[in-house]
Design a protein around this motif. Structure first.
Motif, PDB file in Angstrom:
ATOM      1  N   ASP A   1      59.212 -19.862  16.460  1.00 52.22           N
ATOM      2  CA  ASP A   1      57.772 -19.700  16.278  1.00 52.22           C
ATOM      3  C   ASP A   1      57.489 -19.682  14.789  1.00 52.22           C
ATOM      4  OD1 ASP A   1      56.689 -19.039  19.108  1.00 52.22           O
ATOM      5  OD2 ASP A   1      58.479 -17.806  18.896  1.00 52.22           O
ATOM      6  N   THR A   2      56.330 -20.174  14.421  1.00 53.13           N
ATOM      7  CA  THR A   2      55.931 -20.213  13.020  1.00 53.13           C
ATOM      8  C   THR A   2      54.649 -19.411  12.848  1.00 53.13           C
ATOM      9  OG1 THR A   2      56.879 -22.414  12.779  1.00 53.13           O
ATOM     10  CG2 THR A   2      55.304 -21.723  11.105  1.00 53.13           C
ATOM     11  N   ILE A   3      54.682 -18.524  11.879  1.00 53.53           N
ATOM     12  CA  ILE A   3      53.504 -17.724  11.538  1.00 53.53           C
ATOM     13  C   ILE A   3      53.326 -17.853  10.028  1.00 53.53           C
ATOM     14  CG2 ILE A   3      52.490 -15.420  11.518  1.00 53.53           C
ATOM     15  CD1 ILE A   3      54.351 -14.822  13.957  1.00 53.53           C
ATOM     16  N   ALA A   4      52.158 -18.283   9.622  1.00 58.27           N
ATOM     17  CA  ALA A   4      51.930 -18.572   8.207  1.00 58.27           C
ATOM     18  C   ALA A   4      50.965 -17.578   7.575  1.00 58.27           C
ATOM     19  CB  ALA A   4      51.364 -19.980   8.052  1.00 58.27           C
ATOM     20  N   VAL A   5      51.206 -17.311   6.303  1.00 63.83           N
ATOM     21  CA  VAL A   5      50.256 -16.585   5.455  1.00 63.83           C
ATOM     22  C   VAL A   5      49.753 -17.607   4.442  1.00 63.83           C
ATOM     23  CG1 VAL A   5      49.967 -14.778   3.729  1.00 63.83           C
ATOM     24  CG2 VAL A   5      51.365 -14.352   5.758  1.00 63.83           C
ATOM     25  N   GLU A   6      48.446 -17.752   4.396  1.00 55.67           N
ATOM     26  CA  GLU A   6      47.857 -18.753   3.517  1.00 55.67           C
ATOM     27  C   GLU A   6      46.974 -18.088   2.461  1.00 55.67           C
ATOM     28  OE1 GLU A   6      47.609 -22.472   6.528  1.00 55.67           O
ATOM     29  OE2 GLU A   6      46.022 -20.979   6.731  1.00 55.67           O
ATOM     30  N   TYR A   7      46.491 -18.884   1.565  1.00 53.87           N
ATOM     31  CA  TYR A   7      45.581 -18.462   0.491  1.00 53.87           C
ATOM     32  C   TYR A   7      46.242 -17.530  -0.527  1.00 53.87           C
ATOM     33  CZ  TYR A   7      42.097 -20.397   3.655  1.00 53.87           C
ATOM     34  OH  TYR A   7      41.393 -21.230   4.490  1.00 53.87           O
ATOM     35  N   ASP A   8      47.581 -17.533  -0.607  1.00 50.57           N
ATOM     36  CA  ASP A   8      48.246 -16.662  -1.570  1.00 50.57           C
ATOM     37  C   ASP A   8      47.934 -17.063  -3.012  1.00 50.57           C
ATOM     38  OD1 ASP A   8      49.808 -18.958  -0.825  1.00 50.57           O
ATOM     39  OD2 ASP A   8      51.500 -18.107  -1.921  1.00 50.57           O
ATOM     40  N   GLU A   9      47.521 -18.307  -3.209  1.00 50.85           N
ATOM     41  CA  GLU A   9      47.194 -18.739  -4.570  1.00 50.85           C
ATOM     42  C   GLU A   9      45.886 -18.141  -5.069  1.00 50.85           C
ATOM     43  OE1 GLU A   9      45.638 -22.078  -1.844  1.00 50.85           O
ATOM     44  OE2 GLU A   9      47.270 -20.638  -1.834  1.00 50.85           O
ATOM     45  N   PHE A  10      45.084 -17.598  -4.158  1.00 49.19           N
ATOM     46  CA  PHE A  10      43.799 -17.040  -4.553  1.00 49.19           C
ATOM     47  C   PHE A  10      43.856 -15.517  -4.737  1.00 49.19           C
ATOM     48  CE2 PHE A  10      42.752 -20.919  -2.167  1.00 49.19           C
ATOM     49  CZ  PHE A  10      42.161 -21.627  -3.192  1.00 49.19           C
ATOM     50  N   GLY A  11      44.616 -14.839  -3.894  1.00 49.49           N
ATOM     51  CA  GLY A  11      44.771 -13.400  -4.030  1.00 49.49           C
ATOM     52  C   GLY A  11      43.502 -12.616  -3.782  1.00 49.49           C
ATOM     53  N   ASP A  12      42.606 -13.158  -2.979  1.00 45.45           N
ATOM     54  CA  ASP A  12      41.348 -12.472  -2.720  1.00 45.45           C
ATOM     55  C   ASP A  12      41.239 -12.072  -1.248  1.00 45.45           C
ATOM     56  OD1 ASP A  12      40.878 -14.925  -1.497  1.00 45.45           O
ATOM     57  OD2 ASP A  12      39.373 -15.591  -2.932  1.00 45.45           O
ATOM     58  N   ASP A  13      40.015 -11.935  -0.766  1.00 43.01           N
ATOM     59  CA  ASP A  13      39.806 -11.515   0.627  1.00 43.01           C
ATOM     60  C   ASP A  13      40.375 -12.505   1.628  1.00 43.01           C
ATOM     61  OD1 ASP A  13      38.534  -9.240  -0.218  1.00 43.01           O
ATOM     62  OD2 ASP A  13      36.509 -10.051   0.011  1.00 43.01           O
ATOM     63  N   ARG A  14      40.439 -13.776   1.255  1.00 48.96           N
ATOM     64  CA  ARG A  14      41.028 -14.767   2.166  1.00 48.96           C
ATOM     65  C   ARG A  14      42.501 -14.481   2.390  1.00 48.96           C
ATOM     66  NH1 ARG A  14      38.914 -19.910  -1.094  1.00 48.96           N
ATOM     67  NH2 ARG A  14      39.401 -18.420  -2.726  1.00 48.96           N
ATOM     68  N   LEU A  15      43.210 -14.093   1.341  1.00 57.23           N
ATOM     69  CA  LEU A  15      44.626 -13.737   1.471  1.00 57.23           C
ATOM     70  C   LEU A  15      44.774 -12.505   2.348  1.00 57.23           C
ATOM     71  CD1 LEU A  15      47.639 -13.922   0.824  1.00 57.23           C
ATOM     72  CD2 LEU A  15      47.170 -12.654  -1.297  1.00 57.23           C
ATOM     73  N   ALA A  16      43.966 -11.496   2.106  1.00 58.72           N
ATOM     74  CA  ALA A  16      44.043 -10.270   2.907  1.00 58.72           C
ATOM     75  C   ALA A  16      43.777 -10.567   4.380  1.00 58.72           C
ATOM     76  CB  ALA A  16      43.047  -9.235   2.386  1.00 58.72           C
ATOM     77  N   ALA A  17      42.801 -11.418   4.663  1.00 52.03           N
ATOM     78  CA  ALA A  17      42.493 -11.782   6.045  1.00 52.03           C
ATOM     79  C   ALA A  17      43.646 -12.571   6.662  1.00 52.03           C
ATOM     80  CB  ALA A  17      41.201 -12.580   6.108  1.00 52.03           C
ATOM     81  N   SER A  18      44.259 -13.455   5.889  1.00 49.78           N
ATOM     82  CA  SER A  18      45.379 -14.249   6.385  1.00 49.78           C
ATOM     83  C   SER A  18      46.586 -13.363   6.678  1.00 49.78           C
ATOM     84  CB  SER A  18      45.744 -15.334   5.364  1.00 49.78           C
ATOM     85  OG  SER A  18      46.782 -16.143   5.846  1.00 49.78           O
ATOM     86  N   ILE A  19      46.855 -12.387   5.821  1.00 52.98           N
ATOM     87  CA  ILE A  19      47.956 -11.449   6.052  1.00 52.98           C
ATOM     88  C   ILE A  19      47.691 -10.635   7.313  1.00 52.98           C
ATOM     89  CG2 ILE A  19      49.095  -9.364   5.172  1.00 52.98           C
ATOM     90  CD1 ILE A  19      48.756 -10.574   2.343  1.00 52.98           C
ATOM     91  N   ALA A  20      46.473 -10.152   7.465  1.00 54.71           N
ATOM     92  CA  ALA A  20      46.128  -9.369   8.654  1.00 54.71           C
ATOM     93  C   ALA A  20      46.289 -10.208   9.922  1.00 54.71           C
ATOM     94  CB  ALA A  20      44.701  -8.844   8.538  1.00 54.71           C
ATOM     95  N   ALA A  21      45.856 -11.462   9.867  1.00 55.45           N
ATOM     96  CA  ALA A  21      45.987 -12.343  11.034  1.00 55.45           C
ATOM     97  C   ALA A  21      47.457 -12.609  11.345  1.00 55.45           C
ATOM     98  CB  ALA A  21      45.244 -13.653  10.784  1.00 55.45           C
ATOM     99  N   ALA A  22      48.267 -12.825  10.317  1.00 52.20           N
ATOM    100  CA  ALA A  22      49.699 -13.063  10.530  1.00 52.20           C
ATOM    101  C   ALA A  22      50.368 -11.829  11.121  1.00 52.20           C
ATOM    102  CB  ALA A  22      50.365 -13.464   9.215  1.00 52.20           C
ATOM    103  N   GLU A  23      50.031 -10.651  10.609  1.00 52.91           N
ATOM    104  CA  GLU A  23      50.615  -9.422  11.151  1.00 52.91           C
ATOM    105  C   GLU A  23      50.231  -9.233  12.615  1.00 52.91           C
ATOM    106  OE1 GLU A  23      49.212  -6.536   8.325  1.00 52.91           O
ATOM    107  OE2 GLU A  23      51.000  -6.757   7.064  1.00 52.91           O
TER     108      GLU A  23
END
Length: 59
Positions: free
Chosen positions: A12-34
Motif C-alpha cells: 500500500d502507498t500512503i503519501a505526504v504531499e506539500y512538504d515544499e510549502f510547509g504550511d497548512d497544506r502540509l499539515a492537512a496532508s500529514i493528518a490525512a496520511a496518518e
C-alpha cells in the motif's frame, strides 16, 4: 509486483504531499496520511483476526 520474489504480495502507498510549502497544506496532508495509516492498520488487524479465527485445515 516487484517484491513478489521475496514473498511480498501486497503493498500500500500512503503519501505526504506539500512538504515544499510547509504550511497548512502540509499539515492537512500529514493528518490525512496518518488517518489513512490508522485505517490500513485496522483493516490489517481485522484480516488477521479473521485468519486467526478460521478453523485449522483438515489434513
Amino acid at each position: 509486483m516487484p517484491l513478489r520474489y521475496i514473498g511480498i504480495t501486497q503493498s500500500d502507498t500512503i503519501a505526504v504531499e506539500y512538504d515544499e510549502f510547509g504550511d497548512d497544506r502540509l499539515a492537512a496532508s500529514i493528518a490525512a496520511a496518518e488517518s489513512t495509516v490508522d485505517a490500513l492498520v485496522a483493516d490489517m488487524l481485522d484480516q488477521q483476526a479473521i485468519v486467526s479465527a478460521a478453523p485449522p485445515p483438515r489434513g
